[in-house]
Design an enzyme around this catalytic site. Structure first.
Site, PDB file in Angstrom:
ATOM      1  N   CYS A 102       7.712   0.133 -39.792  1.00 12.48           N
ATOM      2  CA  CYS A 102       6.446   0.167 -39.836  1.00 12.48           C
ATOM      3  C   CYS A 102       5.667   1.058 -40.642  1.00 12.48           C
ATOM      4  O   CYS A 102       5.685   0.566 -41.829  1.00 12.48           O
ATOM      5  CB  CYS A 102       5.781   0.143 -38.283  1.00 12.48           C
ATOM      6  SG  CYS A 102       4.296  -0.484 -38.030  1.00 12.48           S
ATOM      7  N   LYS A 129      12.457   6.901 -37.853  1.00  9.83           N
ATOM      8  CA  LYS A 129      11.121   6.782 -38.855  1.00  9.83           C
ATOM      9  C   LYS A 129      10.524   7.873 -39.067  1.00  9.83           C
ATOM     10  O   LYS A 129      10.267   9.145 -38.618  1.00  9.83           O
ATOM     11  CB  LYS A 129      10.111   6.094 -37.645  1.00  9.83           C
ATOM     12  CG  LYS A 129       8.742   5.728 -38.240  1.00  9.83           C
ATOM     13  CD  LYS A 129       7.977   5.168 -37.205  1.00  9.83           C
ATOM     14  CE  LYS A 129       6.656   4.543 -37.749  1.00  9.83           C
ATOM     15  NZ  LYS A 129       5.791   3.517 -36.923  1.00  9.83           N
ATOM     16  N   GLU A 178       9.238  -3.836 -33.985  1.00  8.64           N
ATOM     17  CA  GLU A 178       9.409  -2.126 -33.682  1.00  8.64           C
ATOM     18  C   GLU A 178       9.232  -2.101 -32.035  1.00  8.64           C
ATOM     19  O   GLU A 178       8.215  -2.759 -31.532  1.00  8.64           O
ATOM     20  CB  GLU A 178       8.370  -1.780 -34.296  1.00  8.64           C
ATOM     21  CG  GLU A 178       8.217  -0.276 -34.121  1.00  8.64           C
ATOM     22  CD  GLU A 178       6.893   0.578 -34.895  1.00  8.64           C
ATOM     23  OE1 GLU A 178       7.093   2.018 -35.087  1.00  8.64           O
ATOM     24  OE2 GLU A 178       6.072  -0.121 -35.266  1.00  8.64           O
TER      25      GLU A 178
END
Length: 292
Positions: A150, A113, A40
């Site tokens: 994540c 995300k 990431e």
């Protein structure tokens, strides 16, 4: 499928981070990797330890310099690359975005995300607007990639949506580590919980999981905390949650792992979880909390 992963320790030197990643991509491609997954926000330090408007200077458009660079590498080496970038969509509008570059150098797709944390040393809500592209696998020359990022890895709903839309595997570029004030026992509980929940996504969906974390210590520029020791432990799990590969907690890694993609087909036949889902009884999942 031969999957390459790069677990790297980053510094404040963005050009050097990129140079080292590029060298490792070339190395893995030479060794036969078909797909290479990066961690990431791999271009820089994990800047979300502080809330600082100057850090928005790290963001860039997509397409932009980073996608051009990694597209060139993908095309040169004939590999699919999963990148993780700080996207500047417009003035004042930014995303934490994974971009998948196909082996011919074209952008196969992107994922913004969806779940954005806001915790001490992880002030991501200051920087990132929640994603608006939903949970859709990205079609590539090596298959349908269910790319998440994540904090998304803690949510079974995200993994399930990717599976229901035809993902062949789940991929999580990651940046997570230890809080120095926690006891060693608590640090280990957190690290194992992080791995266990993702292995659970593999089991529940009958899909391989590829998770690539950064590694090493990064100081808190504000001095308010003692910084983050990123715990590495990049890993690949098979469709029954079995650990196929696990990286160390304290060293950089560039490795190729061979995943038997046919195994997912067999596991889903043995354990047909999608068949037996009670989709008529899950209305409450769309509520924040169910008050009886």
């Amino acid at each position: 499928m031969k999957v390459g992963i790069i677990q790297q320790h980053n510094t404040a030197d963005v050009k050097d981070n990129c140079r080292r990643l590029s060298e490792r991509i070339a190395q893995l491609a030479e060794e036969g990797a078909q797909l290479i997954v990066l961690q990431e926000l791999h271009n820089s330090l994990y800047f979300c330890q502080v809330e600082n408007v100057d850090n928005f200077d790290l963001a860039e458009p997509i397409p932009g310099p980073s996608t051009e660079h990694y597209a060139s590498l993908a095309r040169q080496h004939g590999v699919v690359i999963v990148t993780s970038l700080f996207e500047r969509r417009a003035t004042g509008l930014y995303h934490n975005t994974a971009v998948v570059i196909d082996s011919d150098g074209t952008i196969a797709g992107r994922y913004r995300k969806m779940h954005i944390p806001d915790d001490p040393a992880y002030y991501e809500k200051f920087y990132f607007t929640p994603g608006d592209l939903g949970f859709s696998p990205i079609k590539t020359s090596v298959g349908m990639l269910g790319v998440l990022v994540c904090w998304d890895q803690w949510y079974p709903e995200a993994a399930r949506m990717m599976a229901l839309k035809g993902a062949d595997m789940l991929i999580y570029p990651t940046a997570i580590g230890y809080e120095s004030s926690d006891s060693p026992e608590e640090q280990e509980r957190q690290r194992m919980a992080w791995q266990t929940v993702q292995r659970g996504h593999a089991v529940a969906n009958g899909l391989p999981v590829v998770t690539v974390n950064r590694v090493g210590y990064e100081p808190d520029p504000s001095g308010m905390t003692k910084g983050i020791n990123f715990w590495g432990t990049s890993f690949i799990a098979g469709p029954q949650g079995e650990l196929i590969y696990e990286a160390p907690t304290d060293n950089e890694v560039a490795a190729i792992i061979d995943i038997d993609m046919q195994r997912s087909e067999n596991v889903r036949r043995w354990w047909p979880f999608l068949r037996d889902r009670r989709i008529d009884a899950y209305e409450g999942i769309l509520q924040r909390f169910i008050d009886e």
